[in-house]
Scaffold this active site. Structure first.
Site, PDB file in Angstrom:
ATOM      1  N   ALA A 292      53.373  26.239  80.485  1.00  0.00           N
ATOM      2  CA  ALA A 292      54.301  25.204  80.946  1.00  0.00           C
ATOM      3  C   ALA A 292      54.085  24.994  82.432  1.00  0.00           C
ATOM      4  O   ALA A 292      53.398  25.774  83.098  1.00  0.00           O
ATOM      5  CB  ALA A 292      55.746  25.610  80.670  1.00  0.00           C
ATOM      6  N   LYS A 293      54.660  23.925  82.947  1.00  0.00           N
ATOM      7  CA  LYS A 293      54.627  23.682  84.393  1.00  0.00           C
ATOM      8  C   LYS A 293      55.767  22.754  84.750  1.00  0.00           C
ATOM      9  O   LYS A 293      56.204  21.938  83.925  1.00  0.00           O
ATOM     10  CB  LYS A 293      53.304  23.044  84.814  1.00  0.00           C
ATOM     11  CG  LYS A 293      52.955  23.317  86.265  1.00  0.00           C
ATOM     12  CD  LYS A 293      52.530  24.769  86.462  1.00  0.00           C
ATOM     13  CE  LYS A 293      52.076  25.021  87.877  1.00  0.00           C
ATOM     14  NZ  LYS A 293      51.576  26.406  88.041  1.00  0.00           N
ATOM     15  N   GLY A 294      56.264  22.881  85.971  1.00  0.00           N
ATOM     16  CA  GLY A 294      57.326  22.015  86.440  1.00  0.00           C
ATOM     17  C   GLY A 294      57.003  21.465  87.811  1.00  0.00           C
ATOM     18  O   GLY A 294      56.097  21.959  88.498  1.00  0.00           O
TER      19      GLY A 294
END
Length: 425
Positions: free
Chosen positions: A113-115
């Site tokens: 994931a990444k934000g």
């Protein structure tokens, strides 16, 4: 503490398209079936949030934030949160996918994931940063979770922001949830060895590759582009193993010393001067910072941002070995030229996976309620990194492909097999 890396050169490729180009090559080599290909090529979930924040002047600004979950096939998704003015969705998608492959390469039970939030953290006060971070966390409280999605620091964020995230998430749940984020301060359940973990992984990968190439560390030279957390630790740990660091760079420029830079001294200077090397006298300031990438050294460590090695400068690279400390520092179009030149590349999804490895250790310790010693953390991290390197190198030899494609093959094969064992859809 925030850190800032050098800006990327202009005219860069779309990072998600670059990732997919390499993914497609590896999928073809593996003979990946259509169902699994279609599942793995696209993110599982993409969330866009608008975040109203009251600024210090009393005005309300609305920030756009992202969280992309690429995969949860191997386990809960894992990935950093980036604060930068130029964050965009395709970048976050690419970084989320890279996290999936990174976790698979080092064989830890996480998906990717990444934000990110479009903002300039260096122009914001601590109060504004806290309100932004807490509002972002609150808006994603149903996404985050120790068994669902676990954020971590990235560019523009650090242990302070992770502490705010952990606290805000804990408030929504009515109990302290240390394991919801990693990269926390030690007093809040952070792990010993986490700060230097990515740089240590770069060092371990570099030494493993040098051994395959018959290079003696004590007779080898290196240049490190990017002197933030990753680059500085990589340079320090490589220097301790005998590698002579001739050049380093940060936002203030590139610095060169034919006799080798005293990395301990450079780090002390940087820490005493707002995280920058500007004015450092232990090396000469190069006329063009970009020349550091093409300098005559044995090992090149790009440890800043995406797309710094491109078709515009790859012909001039003289290093025998490139070890990617940053995510996506080499553009897809530059790959073929690097391979033709016979340069070995230890790719980002292998070389900089030491960070997520020790983040996993932090999560495990939080779940156990027990802390490991620094020696135990480092010993286990180095073992995992060396084992991962050997798996990728073996795949490179088996399929007669560059290390980058071999890393994708190892990662995709693991995720694909897990998907099938879990029964698919």
């Amino acid at each position: 503490m925030l850190y800032k890396e050098p800006a990327p050169i202009k005219d860069k490729e779309n990072p998600f398209e670059s990732m997919m180009s390499r993914f497609n090559i590896a999928a073809e080599v593996l003979g990946l079936d259509e169902e699994v290909y279609n599942v793995l090529k696209s993110p599982t979930r993409q969330v866009i949030v608008n975040i109203p924040v009251t600024m210090d002047d009393g005005k309300v600004r609305v920030f756009e934030g992202y969280r992309v979950i690429h995969s949860t096939i191997l386990g809960p998704s894992k990935g950093g949160v980036r604060y930068a003015p130029d964050v965009f969705l395709d970048e976050v998608k690419a970084l989320a996918a890279w996290m999936t492959w990174k976790c698979a390469v080092v064989d830890i039970p996480y998906g990717g994931a990444k934000g990110g939030i479009i903002c300039d953290p260096f122009s914001m006060s601590a109060g504004e940063m806290e309100r932004l971070t807490r509002a972002y966390t609150s808006s994603l409280q149903d996404i985050f979770g120790p068994d669902r999605d676990i954020p971590a620091p990235d560019m523009g964020t650090g242990p302070r922001e992770m502490a705010w995230m952990m606290d805000e998430y804990s408030k929504t749940k009515g109990s302290t949830e240390h394991a919801v984020v990693t990269g926390k301060p030690l007093v809040l359940g952070g792990s010993l060895g986490r700060v230097e973990a990515t740089g240590r992984g770069v060092m371990v990968s570099a030494l493993a590759a040098m051994d395959k190439l018959g290079m003696d560390p004590s007779k080898s030279t290196a240049a490190v582009q990017g002197f933030g957390n990753v680059g500085a630790w990589a340079a320090k740990l490589m220097a301790e193993r005998g590698v002579k660091i001739l050049g380093v760079s940060d936002v203030s420029g590139a610095y060169w010393n034919d006799n080798g830079i005293d990395i301990e001294e450079a780090i002390e200077y940087k820490n005493a001067h707002n995280g920058r090397l500007e004015g450092y006298k232990g090396a000469e300031l190069m006329d063009d910072a970009g020349e550091l990438l093409t300098a005559k050294v044995d090992v090149l460590v790009p440890a800043a941002v995406e797309d710094v090695i491109t078709i515009h400068n790859v012909d001039k690279i003289q290093a025998r070995l490139i070890v990617e400390g940053a995510n996506g520092p080499t553009s897809y179009k530059a790959d073929n030229i690097i391979n033709e030149k016979g340069i070995m590349v230890v790719p980002d999804i292998l070389a900089n996976s030491g960070g997520v490895t020790v983040s996993y250790f932090e999560w495990v310790q939080n779940r156990m309620g027990f802390k490991w010693t620094l020696d135990r953390v480092n010993e286990r991290a180095e073992r995992i990194m060396n084992e991962a390197f050997e798996r990728v190198y073996a795949a490179s030899q088996k399929y007669n492909v560059p290390m980058r494609i071999a890393a994708y093959i190892v990662a995709i094969d693991k995720v694909a097999m897990t998907y099938k064992y879990r029964g698919g859809f």
